[in-house]
Structures are given as C-alpha cells and as structure tokens.
Design a protein around this motif. Sequence first.
Motif, PDB file in Angstrom:
ATOM      1  N   MET A 116      -7.189 -41.955   9.972  1.00  0.00           N
ATOM      2  CA  MET A 116      -6.718 -40.577  10.050  1.00  0.00           C
ATOM      3  C   MET A 116      -6.827 -39.979   8.656  1.00  0.00           C
ATOM      4  O   MET A 116      -6.288 -40.545   7.696  1.00  0.00           O
ATOM      5  N   HIS A 119      -3.825 -35.095   5.736  1.00  0.00           N
ATOM      6  CA  HIS A 119      -3.237 -33.942   6.416  1.00  0.00           C
ATOM      7  C   HIS A 119      -1.736 -33.915   6.149  1.00  0.00           C
ATOM      8  O   HIS A 119      -1.156 -34.892   5.680  1.00  0.00           O
ATOM      9  N   ASP A 121       1.854 -32.828   8.404  1.00  0.00           N
ATOM     10  CA  ASP A 121       2.314 -32.470   9.746  1.00  0.00           C
ATOM     11  C   ASP A 121       3.101 -31.171   9.614  1.00  0.00           C
ATOM     12  O   ASP A 121       4.323 -31.176   9.585  1.00  0.00           O
ATOM     13  N   HIS A 176      -0.715 -36.984   3.880  1.00  0.00           N
ATOM     14  CA  HIS A 176      -0.771 -38.429   4.082  1.00  0.00           C
ATOM     15  C   HIS A 176      -2.025 -38.797   4.856  1.00  0.00           C
ATOM     16  O   HIS A 176      -2.643 -37.943   5.498  1.00  0.00           O
ATOM     17  N   ARG A 194       8.532 -36.550  17.051  1.00  0.00           N
ATOM     18  CA  ARG A 194       8.656 -35.211  16.460  1.00  0.00           C
ATOM     19  C   ARG A 194       9.589 -34.359  17.302  1.00  0.00           C
ATOM     20  O   ARG A 194       9.755 -34.629  18.492  1.00  0.00           O
TER      21      ARG A 194
HETATM   22 FE   FE2 Z   1       0.690 -37.227  10.108  1.00  0.00          FE
END
Ligand code: FE2
Length: 199
Positions: A116, A119, A121, A176, A194
């Motif tokens: 990943m 980015h 969140d 991250h 979340r």
């Molecule tokens: Fe993330």
Amino acid sequence: MTLFSGHQGLEHIQLPGAELWYQPDFYSQIQADNHLLALQQLAWQQLSIRLYGKEVLQPRQQVWFGDKPYTYSGLTLTPAPWTALLSQLKRDVELTSGHSFNTVLGNLYRDGSDYMGWHSDDEVELGPDPVIASLSFGETRRFLLRHKTTGEKLELALPHGALLIMGGSTQHYWQHQVAKTQKPCRLRINLTFRDVCMT
Ligand SMILES: [Fe+2]
Ligand SMILES: O=C(O)CCC(=O)C(=O)O
C-alpha cells in the motif's frame, strides 16, 4: 493526551503532530492463528481504481464491512454486514481504545509484491482527527510513517496479533505505507476499524 493511558500493555508513541498507541502482542499466538485462519475465508476481492483516467488493479485484496458505503481512493466500497468474528474484533478494539467504530476495511497482502503506497486516511467522512484502530495478522510487514513537511520517519513492525491505534492529528501531518519487499513473504491480513460519519 491521556485517552488510552489507563490500558495495560498499550505503549504510547508520541511524535510531532501524531498520537500512536501500539501493542505488538494484543492477541496471543493462538488467538491470532485462529483469527488469521477465519479471516482468510472472507470474500476478498482485488479491486481496481481509476488513476489518471485508467483502470488500475490495486496491489492487494480488500473487503469492507460496516453500516454505510465509503469512498476510498475514488472507489466506493459497498459494505457487507458484520460477521460474528469481525463484531468480536471490533468490540476488542473498542474496549481498548475507548472509541466506537462503524466500519472496517480489510487488506490482504498475498506476498511481498502486494503493498500500500504512501497515503493519509484523511477522507472527509472520517472527520478532522480520526481514530483508526489497525489489527495485523500473518506475516510481519514494514509499516512506515513519514511526516508530510519535515520528512521525519518512523518504522514499526506490525507482527501477528498486533494492534496499532492512530489518533490525534496523525492523518493531518503524517502519511503511512506498507512497502513492497523482495524478501520471501507469506500472507498478511490487516484490518483498519474506522468511524465513518453517517450524515
Ligand atoms: Fe491507511
Ligand atoms: O496494512 C496496513 O497496515 C495499513 C493499511 C492502511 O493503511 C489502510 O487501510 O488505510
């Protein structure tokens, strides 16, 4: 911030503009083994996102559970209803964090070439200072945090059964990633709980 400080085993990591809480052995080996096996049975899908007008397959598989659709990297994920296991894991992280969550995004990294990229969140639906609780199972991968302006970095190992909570202004000042690796690497599953705004 003293939010989670009453909880034994949870280490508070303070960085400029970030609040992290970390417990590498949140679940025992046996619990984590059972969770990993069960989580592999979820309906994992490799989704594509639109990047510069092109459909690009994401370099990992995903699942999405919760109460409301969620837009992530331009992709609207329609949630599946909570399973008994995911509800239990949600309760565990809620009790420890003192926060409630209404959705979970699962990421499955099949091997070292799944990753990943950098980015934050920081989707609007998460609110300005979201608390995100992340559980990891399977292979330990390098989880890196990087300050957006100073470039300061922190590397955390997220082993089998680990909990990481990101809170405060972490998503505002930091990015991250889970980097690719050439090393032989088994499967890893990560769940990020979340609280998505329901308006
Ligand atoms: Fe993330
Ligand atoms: O796999 C991880 O540890 C990170 C997942 C992540 O950053 C995300 O789902 O937004």
